[in-house]
Design an enzyme around this catalytic site. Sequence first.
Site, PDB file in Angstrom:
ATOM      1  N   CYS A   1     -79.863  36.970  -1.288  1.00 21.38           N
ATOM      2  CA  CYS A   1     -81.023  36.231  -0.487  1.00 21.38           C
ATOM      3  C   CYS A   1     -80.303  36.288   0.955  1.00 21.38           C
ATOM      4  O   CYS A   1     -79.164  36.389   1.261  1.00 21.38           O
ATOM      5  CB  CYS A   1     -81.024  34.937  -0.907  1.00 21.38           C
ATOM      6  SG  CYS A   1     -81.541  35.043  -2.819  1.00 21.38           S
TER       7      CYS A   1
ATOM      8  N   ARG B   1     -79.548  43.068   2.814  1.00 19.81           N
ATOM      9  CA  ARG B   1     -78.770  42.371   1.729  1.00 19.81           C
ATOM     10  C   ARG B   1     -79.619  42.446   0.357  1.00 19.81           C
ATOM     11  O   ARG B   1     -78.735  42.052  -0.348  1.00 19.81           O
ATOM     12  CB  ARG B   1     -78.658  40.880   2.227  1.00 19.81           C
ATOM     13  CG  ARG B   1     -78.012  40.657   3.414  1.00 19.81           C
ATOM     14  CD  ARG B   1     -78.163  39.105   3.971  1.00 19.81           C
ATOM     15  NE  ARG B   1     -77.713  38.173   2.870  1.00 19.81           N
ATOM     16  CZ  ARG B   1     -76.438  37.653   2.984  1.00 19.81           C
ATOM     17  NH1 ARG B   1     -75.671  37.705   3.856  1.00 19.81           N
ATOM     18  NH2 ARG B   1     -76.001  36.682   2.140  1.00 19.81           N
TER      19      ARG B   1
ATOM     20  N   TRP C   1     -83.553  37.265  -3.595  1.00 18.18           N
ATOM     21  CA  TRP C   1     -83.028  38.182  -4.621  1.00 18.18           C
ATOM     22  C   TRP C   1     -83.092  37.327  -5.983  1.00 18.18           C
ATOM     23  O   TRP C   1     -82.416  36.433  -6.107  1.00 18.18           O
ATOM     24  CB  TRP C   1     -81.740  38.526  -4.332  1.00 18.18           C
ATOM     25  CG  TRP C   1     -81.249  39.914  -4.920  1.00 18.18           C
ATOM     26  CD1 TRP C   1     -81.741  41.228  -4.852  1.00 18.18           C
ATOM     27  CD2 TRP C   1     -80.182  39.615  -6.221  1.00 18.18           C
ATOM     28  NE1 TRP C   1     -80.998  41.967  -5.632  1.00 18.18           N
ATOM     29  CE2 TRP C   1     -80.209  41.210  -6.574  1.00 18.18           C
ATOM     30  CE3 TRP C   1     -79.693  38.864  -6.876  1.00 18.18           C
ATOM     31  CZ2 TRP C   1     -79.267  41.447  -7.640  1.00 18.18           C
ATOM     32  CZ3 TRP C   1     -78.838  39.088  -7.886  1.00 18.18           C
ATOM     33  CH2 TRP C   1     -78.447  40.380  -8.195  1.00 18.18           C
TER      34      TRP C   1
ATOM     35  N   ASN D   1     -79.611  29.809  -0.844  1.00 20.25           N
ATOM     36  CA  ASN D   1     -79.113  31.011  -1.334  1.00 20.25           C
ATOM     37  C   ASN D   1     -78.010  30.507  -2.331  1.00 20.25           C
ATOM     38  O   ASN D   1     -77.617  29.474  -2.100  1.00 20.25           O
ATOM     39  CB  ASN D   1     -78.295  31.747  -0.268  1.00 20.25           C
ATOM     40  CG  ASN D   1     -79.094  32.623   0.732  1.00 20.25           C
ATOM     41  OD1 ASN D   1     -80.534  32.607   0.539  1.00 20.25           O
ATOM     42  ND2 ASN D   1     -78.581  33.290   1.644  1.00 20.25           N
ATOM     43  N   GLY D   2     -77.721  31.301  -3.314  1.00 22.63           N
ATOM     44  CA  GLY D   2     -76.866  31.024  -4.353  1.00 22.63           C
ATOM     45  C   GLY D   2     -77.499  30.636  -5.489  1.00 22.63           C
ATOM     46  O   GLY D   2     -78.734  30.649  -5.769  1.00 22.63           O
TER      47      GLY D   2
ATOM     48  N   GLU E   1     -64.312  56.259  -5.448  1.00 21.08           N
ATOM     49  CA  GLU E   1     -65.182  55.964  -4.526  1.00 21.08           C
ATOM     50  C   GLU E   1     -66.567  57.041  -4.485  1.00 21.08           C
ATOM     51  O   GLU E   1     -67.568  56.747  -4.183  1.00 21.08           O
ATOM     52  CB  GLU E   1     -64.494  55.809  -3.054  1.00 21.08           C
ATOM     53  CG  GLU E   1     -65.568  55.503  -2.091  1.00 21.08           C
ATOM     54  CD  GLU E   1     -66.409  54.309  -2.120  1.00 21.08           C
ATOM     55  OE1 GLU E   1     -66.031  53.309  -3.297  1.00 21.08           O
ATOM     56  OE2 GLU E   1     -67.225  54.052  -1.460  1.00 21.08           O
TER      57      GLU E   1
ATOM     58  N   LYS F   1     -70.384  56.005  -4.843  1.00 19.00           N
ATOM     59  CA  LYS F   1     -71.448  56.187  -3.896  1.00 19.00           C
ATOM     60  C   LYS F   1     -72.665  56.935  -4.293  1.00 19.00           C
ATOM     61  O   LYS F   1     -73.706  56.730  -3.984  1.00 19.00           O
ATOM     62  CB  LYS F   1     -70.797  56.928  -2.443  1.00 19.00           C
ATOM     63  CG  LYS F   1     -71.013  56.714  -1.242  1.00 19.00           C
ATOM     64  CD  LYS F   1     -70.712  55.464  -0.772  1.00 19.00           C
ATOM     65  CE  LYS F   1     -70.150  54.171  -1.411  1.00 19.00           C
ATOM     66  NZ  LYS F   1     -69.944  52.732  -1.068  1.00 19.00           N
TER      67      LYS F   1
ATOM     68  N   GLU G   1     -74.660  54.778  -6.868  1.00 14.48           N
ATOM     69  CA  GLU G   1     -75.511  53.583  -6.415  1.00 14.48           C
ATOM     70  C   GLU G   1     -76.756  54.174  -5.526  1.00 14.48           C
ATOM     71  O   GLU G   1     -77.534  53.113  -5.614  1.00 14.48           O
ATOM     72  CB  GLU G   1     -74.597  52.782  -5.623  1.00 14.48           C
ATOM     73  CG  GLU G   1     -73.988  53.094  -4.489  1.00 14.48           C
ATOM     74  CD  GLU G   1     -72.920  52.156  -3.607  1.00 14.48           C
ATOM     75  OE1 GLU G   1     -73.392  51.009  -3.687  1.00 14.48           O
ATOM     76  OE2 GLU G   1     -72.192  52.631  -2.938  1.00 14.48           O
TER      77      GLU G   1
ATOM     78  N   HIS H   1     -58.980  64.665 -22.875  1.00 11.22           N
ATOM     79  CA  HIS H   1     -59.092  63.554 -23.920  1.00 11.22           C
ATOM     80  C   HIS H   1     -60.372  62.823 -24.261  1.00 11.22           C
ATOM     81  O   HIS H   1     -60.092  61.747 -24.782  1.00 11.22           O
ATOM     82  CB  HIS H   1     -57.844  62.483 -23.415  1.00 11.22           C
ATOM     83  CG  HIS H   1     -56.436  62.955 -23.210  1.00 11.22           C
ATOM     84  ND1 HIS H   1     -55.682  63.511 -24.164  1.00 11.22           N
ATOM     85  CD2 HIS H   1     -56.042  63.605 -22.001  1.00 11.22           C
ATOM     86  CE1 HIS H   1     -54.609  64.224 -23.502  1.00 11.22           C
ATOM     87  NE2 HIS H   1     -54.906  64.224 -22.349  1.00 11.22           N
TER      88      HIS H   1
ATOM     89  N   LYS I   1     -76.304  43.579  -0.543  1.00  4.73           N
ATOM     90  CA  LYS I   1     -75.050  44.120   0.395  1.00  4.73           C
ATOM     91  C   LYS I   1     -73.655  43.016   0.244  1.00  4.73           C
ATOM     92  O   LYS I   1     -72.603  43.431   0.046  1.00  4.73           O
ATOM     93  CB  LYS I   1     -75.193  43.850   1.850  1.00  4.73           C
ATOM     94  CG  LYS I   1     -74.347  44.264   2.863  1.00  4.73           C
ATOM     95  CD  LYS I   1     -73.955  45.659   2.698  1.00  4.73           C
ATOM     96  CE  LYS I   1     -72.940  46.163   3.738  1.00  4.73           C
ATOM     97  NZ  LYS I   1     -72.207  47.373   3.271  1.00  4.73           N
TER      98      LYS I   1
HETATM   99  C1  F6R Z   1     -70.548  49.575  -2.825  1.00  9.25           C
HETATM  100  C2  F6R Z   1     -70.433  48.466  -2.139  1.00  9.25           C
HETATM  101  C3  F6R Z   1     -69.825  47.293  -3.253  1.00  9.25           C
HETATM  102  C4  F6R Z   1     -68.798  46.261  -2.153  1.00  9.25           C
HETATM  103  C5  F6R Z   1     -68.517  45.226  -3.134  1.00  9.25           C
HETATM  104  C6  F6R Z   1     -67.188  44.322  -2.365  1.00  9.25           C
HETATM  105  O1  F6R Z   1     -70.970  50.430  -1.620  1.00  9.25           O
HETATM  106  O2  F6R Z   1     -70.541  48.326  -0.791  1.00  9.25           O
HETATM  107  O3  F6R Z   1     -69.221  47.720  -4.208  1.00  9.25           O
HETATM  108  O4  F6R Z   1     -67.825  47.168  -1.995  1.00  9.25           O
HETATM  109  O5  F6R Z   1     -69.522  44.183  -3.309  1.00  9.25           O
HETATM  110  O6  F6R Z   1     -67.901  43.700  -0.960  1.00  9.25           O
HETATM  111  P1  F6R Z   1     -67.146  43.165   0.004  1.00  9.25           P
HETATM  112  O7  F6R Z   1     -66.223  44.660   0.521  1.00  9.25           O
HETATM  113  O8  F6R Z   1     -67.940  42.690   1.059  1.00  9.25           O
HETATM  114  O9  F6R Z   1     -66.103  42.248  -0.638  1.00  9.25           O
END
Ligand code: F6R
Length: 609
Positions: A2, A27, A74, A100-101, A482, A486, A489, A505, A604
């Site tokens: 949020c 976000r 959210w 938020n939360g 990674e 990417k 997601e 395996h 985010k």
């Molecule tokens: C993926 C992504 C998430 C963050 C994760 C940790 O693209 O952005 O997997 O890496 O939520 O977030 P931070 O780095 O802000 O602790």
Amino acid sequence: MCGIVGYTGDKNCVPVLMNGLTALAYRGYDSAGLAVWEGDSLTLRKAKGKIENLKNLLKESPMSGKSGIGHTRWATHGEPSDINAHPHTDTKKTLAIVHNGIIENYLKIKEMLISHGCVFASETDTEVVAQLLGYLYRGNPLEALKQAVSMLEGSFALAILFADDPKTIYCTCKDSPMVLGHGDNESIVASDIPALLEYTRDVCFMQDRQIAVLKQSGIEFYDEFGVSIQKTPTHIDWDVESAKKGNYEHFMMKEICEEPDTFRRTFEQYVSIKDYTLKSDRFPWNTARAKSFDRLTIVSCGTAYHAGMLGKKFIEHMANLRVDVEIASEFRYGDTMLKNGEPFLVISQSGETADTIAALRRAKELGCETMAVCNVTGSTISREAGSVLYTYAGPEIAVAATKSYLAQIIVLYLSALDLAQKRGEMSQEAVTARLKEMSRVPAAMQKILDNKEQIQFFASRSFAVKHVFFIGRGMDYALAMEAALKLKEISYIHSEAYAAGELKHGTIALIEDGSLVVALATQPQLQAKMASNMEEVRVRGAHVLTVTNGPWEGAKGHSHTQWEIEQMDDTLAPLCAIVPMQLLAYYLAVQKGCPVDQPRNLAKSVTVE
Ligand code: F6R
């Protein structure tokens, strides 16, 4: 997650709040709303779905006023809907609140309030806070807030507008970020920095259970007991433009294109360019301490966890130091072998990830020496860690981390070099040679960006693919993790990362005609082994795309497509090879028509467990 914005000042607050919500949209959210003090009453507008829907509602039923609060929700408690959208009010409409939360004890409080005659309109935990505040309110907002906060369990950031004090915004938080600033005859609060940048770059971060009272003339701060406190603002050096999309179609592409600059900026913070030596005092260990380490523990989530995995390879290889990497949500509740005084490093772009914060606090309780790699000055992690290695990626708006991952692996690479030098594993000359070579990486990245149409073309022919497997060995395996995240997601294509030698395996059973296998093969000493793994999937019908460090003739018979990055030291190649992987994910997502910057179900900054 949020987003919160609150404004009081001499402007019409509606456009300010709408701009703020737009700046926080990255976000992730599924409804939006505003509460504004209009003339002599609190007016609310709320709409399910995108901010555009709220904009349309405001066109049909405009409102204006000098103070108000806004929210992007959210959904957690109750589906996304107009009714569940924030702001919420108490039954008597003495106040409006955004939150938020997650309030963990909301059911208990709700039962108590129902027994006192409160009637609830929504399914949210937030309305419980609104009704609780309304119930406790006896004409003094600060008193009511103090009492309510002492009853709440869980995480919260709250901004509240009281009808009796309509030119003031009251705020408080626990385990959920809030940042405040005072501009020209105006005060503004938000849950993240980008919403404030147009008004001020001198901001104050709230700490748990503190209370802020925002007025046009300034901001007052109180501790949880209501005692007045002073806070010193932190200067944020991000500019307004860096948080805007400019001419790019998506933030993600803008942020990938910024990677050569991110590289140079971060590199120059830790390396003296005139003689290519490390600025050794920028690292949180001196020679004696670096020599005393037996083990380093790294804890983080998602992309930052993958950065930790690659960091482990760098540090073990160059500094000959054992590194354990763990996912924060596992670490926080798992058994731990950590001992008092051991070094413990968290990695976080936002500095606000709930699990990473909890892991950091646990390590502190255990007496560890805590350190953080972090992108946001003033964030919870940057404040609470014993020392901080900042990344200099600037604001990252797309949900998918790109330039922040790059900045993290650069800092980890430089930390590995610094540890290697201080531990006597590498000479000054060897470190300088490596740093000189490293300074050429941004130009190699730029070449990839200048030829990105090649990747776009490949994506245009491959977007119907159902399964993608990223394989690699050593550093390339860490990179593969990674690359796979990417892709899945943002494009929703099923993708997995495997240690190339592990495929047979079990997972090789999934390879069929049309599977795409991306073989990351930047490590020459492992190429012969990679060739066998590529052949195993090729003969089972997979299309093999290979990424190599300079030319590799040996790949030809075993792969269908080959992308070369400019030849460089093996250890540096992963820093460059991530760029084509991010571009591949981007173009596949665009081809599929996915909302690249705000993928479904994702947020985010993950400020809840
Ligand atoms: C993926 C992504 C998430 C963050 C994760 C940790 O693209 O952005 O997997 O890496 O939520 O977030 P931070 O780095 O802000 O602790």
